[in-house]
Design an enzyme around this catalytic site. Sequence first.
Site, PDB file in Angstrom:
ATOM      1  N   GLY A  33       4.902  23.081 -25.194  1.00 49.58           N
ATOM      2  CA  GLY A  33       5.088  21.698 -25.595  1.00 49.58           C
ATOM      3  C   GLY A  33       4.779  21.418 -27.057  1.00 49.58           C
ATOM      4  N   SER A  34       4.977  22.418 -27.946  1.00 48.29           N
ATOM      5  CA  SER A  34       4.707  22.121 -29.365  1.00 48.29           C
ATOM      6  C   SER A  34       5.741  21.134 -29.908  1.00 48.29           C
ATOM      7  CB  SER A  34       4.649  23.402 -30.198  1.00 48.29           C
ATOM      8  OG  SER A  34       5.902  24.023 -30.271  1.00 48.29           O
ATOM      9  N   ASN A  35       6.966  21.187 -29.407  1.00 50.88           N
ATOM     10  CA  ASN A  35       7.949  20.166 -29.825  1.00 50.88           C
ATOM     11  C   ASN A  35       7.583  18.793 -29.266  1.00 50.88           C
ATOM     12  OD1 ASN A  35      10.413  21.175 -31.434  1.00 50.88           O
ATOM     13  ND2 ASN A  35      10.036  22.809 -29.943  1.00 50.88           N
TER      14      ASN A  35
ATOM     15  N   LEU B 273      13.349  24.497 -18.956  1.00 48.61           N
ATOM     16  CA  LEU B 273      14.110  25.689 -18.550  1.00 48.61           C
ATOM     17  C   LEU B 273      15.037  25.457 -17.362  1.00 48.61           C
ATOM     18  CD1 LEU B 273      11.374  28.440 -19.013  1.00 48.61           C
ATOM     19  CD2 LEU B 273      13.192  27.723 -20.582  1.00 48.61           C
ATOM     20  N   LYS B 274      15.113  24.235 -16.867  1.00 49.03           N
ATOM     21  CA  LYS B 274      15.970  23.971 -15.714  1.00 49.03           C
ATOM     22  C   LYS B 274      17.214  23.203 -16.154  1.00 49.03           C
ATOM     23  CE  LYS B 274      13.063  25.526 -12.629  1.00 49.03           C
ATOM     24  NZ  LYS B 274      13.347  26.732 -11.863  1.00 49.03           N
TER      25      LYS B 274
ATOM     26  N   ASN C 212      18.912  18.188 -26.539  1.00 47.96           N
ATOM     27  CA  ASN C 212      18.201  19.449 -26.318  1.00 47.96           C
ATOM     28  C   ASN C 212      18.012  20.137 -27.662  1.00 47.96           C
ATOM     29  OD1 ASN C 212      17.098  21.689 -24.848  1.00 47.96           O
ATOM     30  ND2 ASN C 212      19.045  22.759 -25.110  1.00 47.96           N
TER      31      ASN C 212
ATOM     32  N   HIS D 133      17.560  24.024 -29.352  1.00 43.32           N
ATOM     33  CA  HIS D 133      17.740  25.453 -29.061  1.00 43.32           C
ATOM     34  C   HIS D 133      17.407  26.242 -30.323  1.00 43.32           C
ATOM     35  CE1 HIS D 133      19.369  28.825 -26.795  1.00 43.32           C
ATOM     36  NE2 HIS D 133      19.925  29.227 -27.915  1.00 43.32           N
TER      37      HIS D 133
ATOM     38  N   ASP E 106      23.561  24.383 -22.990  1.00 46.61           N
ATOM     39  CA  ASP E 106      23.733  24.615 -24.431  1.00 46.61           C
ATOM     40  C   ASP E 106      25.144  24.356 -24.962  1.00 46.61           C
ATOM     41  OD1 ASP E 106      21.081  25.348 -24.547  1.00 46.61           O
ATOM     42  OD2 ASP E 106      21.502  27.478 -24.322  1.00 46.61           O
TER      43      ASP E 106
ATOM     44  N   GLU F 251      12.003  23.238 -36.193  1.00 42.77           N
ATOM     45  CA  GLU F 251      12.172  22.462 -34.956  1.00 42.77           C
ATOM     46  C   GLU F 251      11.271  21.231 -34.994  1.00 42.77           C
ATOM     47  OE1 GLU F 251      12.310  24.481 -31.183  1.00 42.77           O
ATOM     48  OE2 GLU F 251      12.471  26.417 -32.155  1.00 42.77           O
TER      49      GLU F 251
HETATM   50  C1  GRF Z   1      11.481  25.978 -28.600  1.00 47.79           C
HETATM   51  O1  GRF Z   1      11.743  27.111 -29.377  1.00 47.79           O
HETATM   52  C2  GRF Z   1      12.754  25.282 -28.246  1.00 47.79           C
HETATM   53  O2  GRF Z   1      13.745  25.378 -29.223  1.00 47.79           O
HETATM   54  C3  GRF Z   1      13.201  26.007 -27.021  1.00 47.79           C
HETATM   55  O3  GRF Z   1      12.017  26.319 -26.328  1.00 47.79           O
HETATM   56  C4  GRF Z   1      10.929  26.365 -27.235  1.00 47.79           C
HETATM   57  C5  GRF Z   1       9.910  25.397 -26.735  1.00 47.79           C
HETATM   58  O4  GRF Z   1       8.694  25.489 -27.403  1.00 47.79           O
HETATM   59  N1  GRF Z   1      14.156  25.230 -26.260  1.00 47.79           N
HETATM   60  P1  GRF Z   1       7.589  24.387 -27.170  1.00 47.79           P
HETATM   61  O5  GRF Z   1       7.301  24.330 -25.668  1.00 47.79           O
HETATM   62  O6  GRF Z   1       8.126  23.084 -27.683  1.00 47.79           O
HETATM   63  O7  GRF Z   1       6.401  24.858 -27.943  1.00 47.79           O
END
Ligand code: GRF
Length: 201
Positions: free
Chosen positions: A15-17, A93-94, A110, A112, A153, A182
């Site tokens: 969940g860093s994003n 991932l789903k 999304n 990627h 995607d 990101e």
């Molecule tokens: C990121 O690299 C994102 O692009 C991909 O999965 C990763 C998720 O990382 N879809 P985080 O859980 O946000 O750290």
Amino acid sequence: MADKARLAVFISGGGSNLQAIIDASLRGELSAEVAWVVSSTPSAYGLTRARNAGIEATVVARNADESIEIYGERLLRDLQSRRIDYIALAGYLKLLPTVVVRTYRDKIVNIHPALLPKHGGKGMYGHHVHSAVIAAGDKESGVTIHLVNEAYDEGRILLQVRVSVLADDTPETLAARILVHEHEQYPKVIDKLIRGEYVNR
Ligand code: GRF
């Protein structure tokens, strides 16, 4: 001023994003509040990040005795009862159920960690993506932020950032350099989407 849009963020991992989105929102740089965090698994650290920020965080997954259609209707009801306007997938991932994708058409994004359409699709996540980029001998990789449709995607691309692949890159070093972009770009693109800056372009 109108109420802020209500954003749900879907995760499956660290969940860093998600954190970058929460931080942007706290800095007032996002025209949305993170109203709900959904994880496909109880082990996702992103659940803790959400709860630390005082955001409702829930594990939502299909039950063994539930059809994909019934599950989709349940998830949709959960989104609508929370008055969610937009959905950001952040390491989720789903595949989202069709009924959710159709109901929230053009309102789901999304991220990627590669330059789609290369290195995307089912099974291409995390280190699999970066290993494939290095194995292919690509000189560039990067970030793709796109709208979500019924296939993995494949929705309309809103933004790509290019990152050079270095001769001595490992999947880990490449992932780390891409992740910086990101975190920088995802909140900005979500904000633009909510402000309607991608309409009719
Ligand atoms: C990121 O690299 C994102 O692009 C991909 O999965 C990763 C998720 O990382 N879809 P985080 O859980 O946000 O750290």
